[in-house]
Design a protein around this motif. Structure first.
Motif, short mmCIF file in Angstrom:
data_model
loop_
_atom_site.label_atom_id
_atom_site.label_comp_id
_atom_site.label_asym_id
_atom_site.label_seq_id
_atom_site.Cartn_x
_atom_site.Cartn_y
_atom_site.Cartn_z
N MET A 33 5.32 37.65 12.60
CA MET A 33 6.01 38.91 12.86
C MET A 33 5.23 39.98 12.09
O MET A 33 4.92 39.79 10.93
CB MET A 33 7.46 38.81 12.37
CG MET A 33 8.37 39.85 12.92
SD MET A 33 10.13 39.45 12.68
CE MET A 33 10.30 39.57 10.91
N GLU A 34 4.93 41.10 12.76
CA GLU A 34 4.07 42.10 12.13
C GLU A 34 4.41 43.51 12.60
O GLU A 34 4.61 43.74 13.78
CB GLU A 34 2.61 41.77 12.48
CG GLU A 34 1.61 42.68 11.86
CD GLU A 34 0.18 42.30 12.25
OE1 GLU A 34 -0.70 43.14 12.06
OE2 GLU A 34 -0.04 41.19 12.75
N LYS A 35 4.46 44.44 11.64
CA LYS A 35 4.65 45.87 11.88
C LYS A 35 5.76 46.14 12.90
O LYS A 35 5.51 46.57 14.02
CB LYS A 35 3.34 46.53 12.31
CG LYS A 35 2.31 46.54 11.22
CD LYS A 35 1.12 47.38 11.60
CE LYS A 35 0.13 47.41 10.43
NZ LYS A 35 -1.00 48.25 10.70
N LEU A 36 7.00 45.92 12.45
CA LEU A 36 8.12 46.14 13.34
C LEU A 36 9.38 46.47 12.55
O LEU A 36 9.47 46.26 11.35
CB LEU A 36 8.36 44.93 14.24
CG LEU A 36 8.54 43.56 13.59
CD1 LEU A 36 9.97 43.33 13.16
CD2 LEU A 36 8.14 42.49 14.59
N LEU A 91 5.91 47.95 16.42
CA LEU A 91 5.26 49.23 16.17
C LEU A 91 3.85 48.98 15.65
O LEU A 91 3.43 49.53 14.63
CB LEU A 91 6.09 50.05 15.17
CG LEU A 91 7.49 50.44 15.63
CD1 LEU A 91 8.34 50.95 14.48
CD2 LEU A 91 7.43 51.47 16.73
N PHE A 92 3.08 48.15 16.37
CA PHE A 92 1.74 47.73 15.95
C PHE A 92 0.81 48.89 15.67
O PHE A 92 0.08 48.88 14.71
CB PHE A 92 1.08 46.84 17.02
CG PHE A 92 1.91 45.67 17.45
CD1 PHE A 92 2.37 44.75 16.54
CD2 PHE A 92 2.24 45.51 18.79
CE1 PHE A 92 3.13 43.66 16.94
CE2 PHE A 92 3.01 44.43 19.20
CZ PHE A 92 3.46 43.51 18.27
N GLU A 93 0.83 49.88 16.53
CA GLU A 93 -0.12 51.00 16.43
C GLU A 93 0.40 52.15 15.56
O GLU A 93 -0.27 53.15 15.38
CB GLU A 93 -0.44 51.54 17.83
CG GLU A 93 -0.94 50.49 18.81
CD GLU A 93 -2.24 49.83 18.35
OE1 GLU A 93 -3.12 50.52 17.81
OE2 GLU A 93 -2.36 48.60 18.53
N SER A 94 1.59 52.01 15.04
CA SER A 94 2.21 53.11 14.26
C SER A 94 1.89 52.99 12.78
O SER A 94 1.66 51.90 12.27
CB SER A 94 3.72 53.08 14.45
OG SER A 94 4.04 53.25 15.80
N SER A 95 1.96 54.12 12.12
CA SER A 95 1.75 54.14 10.67
C SER A 95 2.99 53.60 9.96
O SER A 95 4.07 53.53 10.54
CB SER A 95 1.47 55.57 10.20
OG SER A 95 2.63 56.36 10.36
#
Length: 176
Positions: A33-36, A91-95
């Motif tokens: 699980m990554e960037k969420l 939100l993979f591409e989000s800061s």
């Protein structure tokens, strides 16, 4: 990197303007699980209630949720482990700042019960004060219309609203 969201893609749930993938039973979740931003939901028949809102940078730990400090709260509020569901907003591409902003918007709007220690109640930007002025003696105020006694109905900051006991006329007097 391969992402395992295949089971979650089948359904979606809208929270504010965000479309979360899921919900799926929490026990069916598997890493990574990554960037969420994620929701822990409690299922009540055909309805889901948000129990907890989380923000994840990255995890490969299968025990991520069962070892979570709020896990006991989730079970307590949902009634059982079988009632717990997971929904995610990738939100993979989000800061990190954008992810945190989404998290705070949802937290402020929904106030999940197991996030209660994180919810800050906004203080009003005004102060309600009681007037230090005295209210005119109602025994001395007579109705200008019928002469009956006027009684105080509402005390405002600088004035008092009086209502006639005879004809129901209202009048406002400045507090002295």
């Amino acid at each position: 990197m391969k992402r395992k969201y295949s089971k979650i893609h089948a359904l979606s749930i809208q929270i504010l303007q965000y479309e979360f993938l899921g919900p799926i039973p929490l026990e069916e979740w598997g890493p990574p699980m990554e960037k969420l931003v994620y929701l822990i939901l409690s299922r009540d028949k055909d309805k889901f209630n948000i129990v907890y809102l989380g923000n994840c940078q990255k995890t490969n730990d299968k025990a991520f949720f069962v070892q979570h400090p709020q896990y006991k709260c989730w079970i307590e509020k949902s009634g059982s482990e079988k009632s717990l569901y997971l929904a995610i907003l990738p939100l993979f591409e989000s800061s990190d700042d954008h992810r945190e902003n989404v998290y705070k918007k949802i937290l402020t709007h929904y106030k999940p019960v197991c996030n209660s220690s994180e919810i800050v109640e906004k203080k009003p930007d005004y102060v309600v004060r009681k007037s230090e002025n005295t209210i005119p003696d109602p025994e001395q105020i007579s109705c200008p219309c019928c002469g009956a006694k006027m009684i105080p109905e509402k005390v405002l900051e600088k004035s008092t609203l009086f209502r006639c006991t005879g004809c129901s006329l209202s009048d406002t007097k400045l507090n002295s």
